[in-house]
Design an enzyme around this catalytic site. Sequence first.
Site, PDB file in Angstrom:
ATOM      1  N   ARG A  91       0.695  -1.130  -0.380  1.00 26.66           N
ATOM      2  CA  ARG A  91      -0.078   0.156   0.021  1.00 26.66           C
ATOM      3  C   ARG A  91       1.270   1.077   0.419  1.00 26.66           C
ATOM      4  O   ARG A  91       1.432   1.735   0.291  1.00 26.66           O
ATOM      5  CB  ARG A  91      -0.535  -0.452   1.105  1.00 26.66           C
ATOM      6  CG  ARG A  91      -1.779  -0.810   1.118  1.00 26.66           C
ATOM      7  CD  ARG A  91      -3.139  -0.666   1.978  1.00 26.66           C
ATOM      8  NE  ARG A  91      -2.270  -1.427   3.661  1.00 26.66           N
ATOM      9  CZ  ARG A  91      -1.728  -0.795   4.575  1.00 26.66           C
ATOM     10  NH1 ARG A  91      -1.685   1.247   4.558  1.00 26.66           N
ATOM     11  NH2 ARG A  91      -1.354  -0.938   5.910  1.00 26.66           N
ATOM     12  N   TYR A 118      -1.907  -3.624  -6.800  1.00 23.42           N
ATOM     13  CA  TYR A 118      -1.310  -4.232  -5.880  1.00 23.42           C
ATOM     14  C   TYR A 118      -2.479  -4.189  -4.635  1.00 23.42           C
ATOM     15  O   TYR A 118      -2.972  -3.578  -4.506  1.00 23.42           O
ATOM     16  CB  TYR A 118       0.139  -3.578  -5.095  1.00 23.42           C
ATOM     17  CG  TYR A 118       0.402  -5.165  -3.731  1.00 23.42           C
ATOM     18  CD1 TYR A 118       0.935  -5.517  -3.820  1.00 23.42           C
ATOM     19  CD2 TYR A 118      -0.242  -4.698  -2.818  1.00 23.42           C
ATOM     20  CE1 TYR A 118       1.571  -6.933  -2.973  1.00 23.42           C
ATOM     21  CE2 TYR A 118       0.055  -5.307  -2.023  1.00 23.42           C
ATOM     22  CZ  TYR A 118       0.877  -6.579  -1.997  1.00 23.42           C
ATOM     23  OH  TYR A 118       0.932  -7.566  -0.904  1.00 23.42           O
ATOM     24  N   LYS A 177      -9.582  -1.853   2.195  1.00 21.33           N
ATOM     25  CA  LYS A 177      -9.166  -0.767   2.598  1.00 21.33           C
ATOM     26  C   LYS A 177     -10.025   0.664   2.335  1.00 21.33           C
ATOM     27  O   LYS A 177     -10.832   0.533   3.551  1.00 21.33           O
ATOM     28  CB  LYS A 177      -7.733  -0.309   2.720  1.00 21.33           C
ATOM     29  CG  LYS A 177      -7.153  -1.962   2.546  1.00 21.33           C
ATOM     30  CD  LYS A 177      -7.401  -2.295   4.352  1.00 21.33           C
ATOM     31  CE  LYS A 177      -7.384  -3.714   4.960  1.00 21.33           C
ATOM     32  NZ  LYS A 177      -5.923  -3.657   5.522  1.00 21.33           N
ATOM     33  N   HIS A 207     -10.451  -2.395  11.620  1.00 14.35           N
ATOM     34  CA  HIS A 207      -8.879  -2.895  11.259  1.00 14.35           C
ATOM     35  C   HIS A 207      -8.995  -4.067  12.117  1.00 14.35           C
ATOM     36  O   HIS A 207      -7.955  -4.046  12.838  1.00 14.35           O
ATOM     37  CB  HIS A 207      -8.044  -2.411  11.099  1.00 14.35           C
ATOM     38  CG  HIS A 207      -6.706  -2.856  10.106  1.00 14.35           C
ATOM     39  ND1 HIS A 207      -5.631  -2.706  10.469  1.00 14.35           N
ATOM     40  CD2 HIS A 207      -7.152  -3.993   9.494  1.00 14.35           C
ATOM     41  CE1 HIS A 207      -4.971  -3.184   9.847  1.00 14.35           C
ATOM     42  NE2 HIS A 207      -5.411  -4.280   9.196  1.00 14.35           N
ATOM     43  N   SER A 248      -1.342  -3.987  10.558  1.00 14.73           N
ATOM     44  CA  SER A 248      -1.120  -4.598   9.452  1.00 14.73           C
ATOM     45  C   SER A 248       0.380  -5.479   9.724  1.00 14.73           C
ATOM     46  O   SER A 248       0.897  -4.986  10.261  1.00 14.73           O
ATOM     47  CB  SER A 248      -0.402  -3.749   8.091  1.00 14.73           C
ATOM     48  OG  SER A 248      -1.657  -3.037   7.280  1.00 14.73           O
ATOM     49  N   CYS A 273       0.249  -7.748  11.642  1.00 10.40           N
ATOM     50  CA  CYS A 273       1.674  -7.573  13.839  1.00 10.40           C
ATOM     51  C   CYS A 273       0.434  -9.026  13.619  1.00 10.40           C
ATOM     52  O   CYS A 273      -0.156  -8.819  14.875  1.00 10.40           O
ATOM     53  CB  CYS A 273       0.888  -6.704  13.619  1.00 10.40           C
ATOM     54  SG  CYS A 273       2.008  -5.219  14.152  1.00 10.40           S
ATOM     55  N   ASP A 325      -9.765  -9.497   9.789  1.00  8.90           N
ATOM     56  CA  ASP A 325      -8.914  -8.150   8.527  1.00  8.90           C
ATOM     57  C   ASP A 325     -10.145  -7.311   9.053  1.00  8.90           C
ATOM     58  O   ASP A 325      -8.870  -6.205   9.808  1.00  8.90           O
ATOM     59  CB  ASP A 325      -8.265  -7.983   7.469  1.00  8.90           C
ATOM     60  CG  ASP A 325      -7.351  -6.716   7.226  1.00  8.90           C
ATOM     61  OD1 ASP A 325      -6.778  -6.887   7.897  1.00  8.90           O
ATOM     62  OD2 ASP A 325      -7.571  -6.422   6.215  1.00  8.90           O
ATOM     63  N   ARG A 365       1.651 -12.489  -0.621  1.00  9.65           N
ATOM     64  CA  ARG A 365       0.878 -12.827  -0.084  1.00  9.65           C
ATOM     65  C   ARG A 365      -0.146 -13.657  -0.281  1.00  9.65           C
ATOM     66  O   ARG A 365      -0.265 -14.137  -2.184  1.00  9.65           O
ATOM     67  CB  ARG A 365      -0.547 -11.494  -0.004  1.00  9.65           C
ATOM     68  CG  ARG A 365       0.017 -10.113   0.182  1.00  9.65           C
ATOM     69  CD  ARG A 365      -0.679  -9.265   1.437  1.00  9.65           C
ATOM     70  NE  ARG A 365      -0.460  -8.278   2.961  1.00  9.65           N
ATOM     71  CZ  ARG A 365      -0.426  -8.550   3.533  1.00  9.65           C
ATOM     72  NH1 ARG A 365      -2.039  -8.863   4.330  1.00  9.65           N
ATOM     73  NH2 ARG A 365      -0.394  -7.181   4.678  1.00  9.65           N
TER      74      ARG A 365
HETATM   75  P1  GTP Z   1      -2.505  -7.187   7.246  1.00  7.38           P
HETATM   76  O1  GTP Z   1      -3.091  -8.576   6.322  1.00  7.38           O
HETATM   77  O2  GTP Z   1      -1.553  -6.522   7.073  1.00  7.38           O
HETATM   78  O3  GTP Z   1      -3.481  -6.955   8.071  1.00  7.38           O
HETATM   79  O4  GTP Z   1      -1.747  -8.371   9.026  1.00  7.38           O
HETATM   80  P2  GTP Z   1      -1.826  -9.206  10.142  1.00  7.38           P
HETATM   81  O5  GTP Z   1      -2.749  -8.380  11.248  1.00  7.38           O
HETATM   82  O6  GTP Z   1      -3.403 -10.851   9.672  1.00  7.38           O
HETATM   83  O7  GTP Z   1      -0.573  -9.929  10.779  1.00  7.38           O
HETATM   84  P3  GTP Z   1      -0.739 -11.498  10.595  1.00  7.38           P
HETATM   85  O8  GTP Z   1      -1.283 -12.729  11.444  1.00  7.38           O
HETATM   86  O9  GTP Z   1      -0.091 -12.093   8.737  1.00  7.38           O
HETATM   87  O10 GTP Z   1       0.832 -11.589  10.737  1.00  7.38           O
HETATM   88  C1  GTP Z   1       2.220 -10.522  10.274  1.00  7.38           C
HETATM   89  C2  GTP Z   1       3.642 -11.627  10.678  1.00  7.38           C
HETATM   90  O11 GTP Z   1       3.478 -11.651  12.130  1.00  7.38           O
HETATM   91  C3  GTP Z   1       3.844 -13.487   9.638  1.00  7.38           C
HETATM   92  O12 GTP Z   1       4.733 -13.228   9.695  1.00  7.38           O
HETATM   93  C4  GTP Z   1       3.357 -14.569  11.151  1.00  7.38           C
HETATM   94  O13 GTP Z   1       4.231 -15.319  11.144  1.00  7.38           O
HETATM   95  C5  GTP Z   1       3.905 -13.197  12.890  1.00  7.38           C
HETATM   96  N1  GTP Z   1       2.878 -13.592  14.022  1.00  7.38           N
HETATM   97  C6  GTP Z   1       1.813 -13.401  14.104  1.00  7.38           C
HETATM   98  N2  GTP Z   1       1.302 -13.637  14.944  1.00  7.38           N
HETATM   99  C7  GTP Z   1       2.921 -13.831  15.896  1.00  7.38           C
HETATM  100  C8  GTP Z   1       3.384 -14.527  17.183  1.00  7.38           C
HETATM  101  O14 GTP Z   1       2.257 -14.374  18.716  1.00  7.38           O
HETATM  102  N3  GTP Z   1       4.057 -14.353  17.529  1.00  7.38           N
HETATM  103  C9  GTP Z   1       5.545 -13.769  16.769  1.00  7.38           C
HETATM  104  N4  GTP Z   1       6.507 -13.936  17.206  1.00  7.38           N
HETATM  105  N5  GTP Z   1       5.278 -13.592  15.230  1.00  7.38           N
HETATM  106  C10 GTP Z   1       3.821 -13.566  14.675  1.00  7.38           C
HETATM  107  C1  SPV Z   2      -2.916  -4.121   5.710  1.00  9.95           C
HETATM  108  O1  SPV Z   2      -2.222  -3.758   5.056  1.00  9.95           O
HETATM  109  O2  SPV Z   2      -3.565  -3.916   6.383  1.00  9.95           O
HETATM  110  C2  SPV Z   2      -3.663  -5.636   4.716  1.00  9.95           C
HETATM  111  C3  SPV Z   2      -3.173  -5.807   3.414  1.00  9.95           C
HETATM  112  O3  SPV Z   2      -4.937  -5.858   5.097  1.00  9.95           O
HETATM  113  S1  SPV Z   2      -3.714  -5.119   2.024  1.00  9.95           S
HETATM  114  O4  SPV Z   2      -5.243  -4.894   1.389  1.00  9.95           O
HETATM  115  O5  SPV Z   2      -2.940  -4.506   1.028  1.00  9.95           O
HETATM  116  O6  SPV Z   2      -4.424  -3.351   2.714  1.00  9.95           O
HETATM  117 MN    MN Z   3      -5.037  -5.633   7.323  1.00  6.72          MN
END
Ligand code: GTP
Ligand code: SPV
Ligand code: MN
Length: 639
Positions: free
Chosen positions: A103, A253, A262, A282, A304, A306, A329, A423
Amino acid sequence: MLLKGVQLLRGGLASPPKCYNFRLVCRSLSVQYGDVKTLTPAVREYVDKCVNLCQPDRVHICDGTAAESKLLQGLMLKQGTILPLPKYTNCWLARTNPADVARVESKTFISTERKEETVPVTPNATPGTLGNWISDADLKAAIAERFPGSMKGRTMYVIPFSMGPVGSPLSKIGIEITDSPYVVESMKIMTRAGTPVLDVLQQGDGQFVKCLHSVGTPASGVQAQASWPCDPERTIILHKPAENEIVSYGSGYGGNSLLGKKCFALRIGSTIAKREGWLAEHMLILGITDPKGVKKYITAAFPSACGKTNLAMLNPSLANYKVECVGDDIAWMKFDSQGLLRAINPENGFFGVAPGTSKETNPIAMSTVFKNTIFTNVASTSDGGVYWEGMESSLAPNVQITDWLGNPWTKESGKPAAHPNSRFCTPAAQCPIIDSAWEDPAGVPISAMLFGGRRPAGVPLIYEARDWTHGVFIGAAMRSEATAAAEHKGKVIMHDPFAMRPFFGYNFGDYVAHWLSMEKRGKVPKIFHVNWFRKSDQGKFMWPGYGENSRVLEWVLRRVNGESCYVDSAIGHIPAEGELNLAGMKEQVDVKQLFSLPKDFWTQEVEDIRNYFESQVGADLPASIYAELDKLKARIAEL
Ligand code: GTP
Ligand code: SPV
Ligand code: MN
């Protein structure tokens, strides 16, 4: 709800129909797929406007069928936009232009009549970081500089889509116009898209959010990469809440181009939610059943990349707990007639971060994504599969790896094989733990909300807000280490209130006031703050995370049930000694360190938050939030 722009159009249609123009255009333009007659007059008028502006060679009205997907997959294969992944069923790999991988927050704008409707008034003309405002004149100029003829030689796709189950009273409809077949196929996964949505439009009030997207062509006229047309230099993402309108140019993207996500569900969505008295956030939504069989639903807002997708698909390490996924999400939440806060997931798929997802960390995601999935910017293997950082243990012996840029790759290169923001785009219905109520039009009742982020220092594993106002303060004060989901460089700790900083559709001060007002509208859930990412002095994560996070959720459930398993600390309620269940943990955890509140750190944190509030939100931030900060400061002083 009446959409202002559409209201105008419908008003216009009370006089003789104004679709002559469209018929004219359509006579000379071939509608190569679909039936114009399925469109409502207002949709026709919008399509007509876009045709006149973008001048595509052909129009394709998406029906959402599998046959249509076959057609578009064939086309994308021919154009080199996707590669087949024969190791799996109906899976594809897209490699973007390396300049179009995330983004673009600095190029994302909201247009309102007055600037202060969009962003807080900052004292002393401090540059704001809580969104970008654009005037209507500049918005029009930006469109005029980019869109005329932007689809020349291309097909214009018209995607009718529903955010939320088709026909549900909580759902909203959008029409996305795009020149990218990749966007069409991704939108068919991420939203409910196709002819049934047009039927609802025909039968219902006819209102929809207008979403125009073009990948564009660089000013030079030369595409850097024919397989991934884009215009990174002139990329711009525009929103006009008063007209329920989104215009996005230059990027193919994710959040830049899949406009239901979003742009609609959060930015435009939050403005609709403010008007109508609900919340567009979010947040993931999960259901958790305890050993007694009692089920509760929890939402969680993390910035994002996290951990939302991971928590939403948690595989609990605690015996006899079950987690089921409603969404990973976005949550739309509204009080019902009984005053219960109910949430729906407006999406239909997961657009999840690939790196870090593995059999060890997220086995549920791994059993979801190997059919009917579009992967973007991951690495590929010589046996027709995908690869990313974290998948080492699933790699078959003797396979060669091609990195996300298409070059041969070995671990020794020291570079990541997959882009850090690569992704998977996969249907939610395929998730083996998808909740039985995930499409319930009434939504699921929410008992607790978690806020959290990546905080390597100072912030304990979990703490609980003392009351709603304190919880709203915790959301407003959220900070997290920057990730690859947007264009930020380095691991700086950024403020990301409510994990919504890039997604607010209106002035953050008004947003906080709106959150505070929810307490008067119904029974508000308990609020918690979690941090899976605290590191030891040796730089190691102090908490194993992933499945072990179920231990933290157990404590949350006990608090929701009113158990007094807490002690009060300077920052909120934390688990009393021995009350966080650590029985049978494989890893030794230093609980004392994990919950320590270093006075120096928190003194600085309070100062940083105050600076942020004063310089970024100023007088627009409700006084009760400043009062919470004063209370925190006083408690920290006593540490
Ligand atoms: P967006 O789709 O961008 O909104 O992200 P999200 O909040 O859904 O994050 P996602 O669950 O995809 O995690 C992002 C990264 O954080 C990945 O590489 C995970 O492996 C890592 N991660 C998730 N949960 C944990 C955790 O409990 N501990 C650690 N150390 N890393 C984590
Ligand atoms: C984020 O960045 O929080 C996402 C990926 O979930 S995107 O759809 O590219 O915003
Ligand atoms: Mn997100």
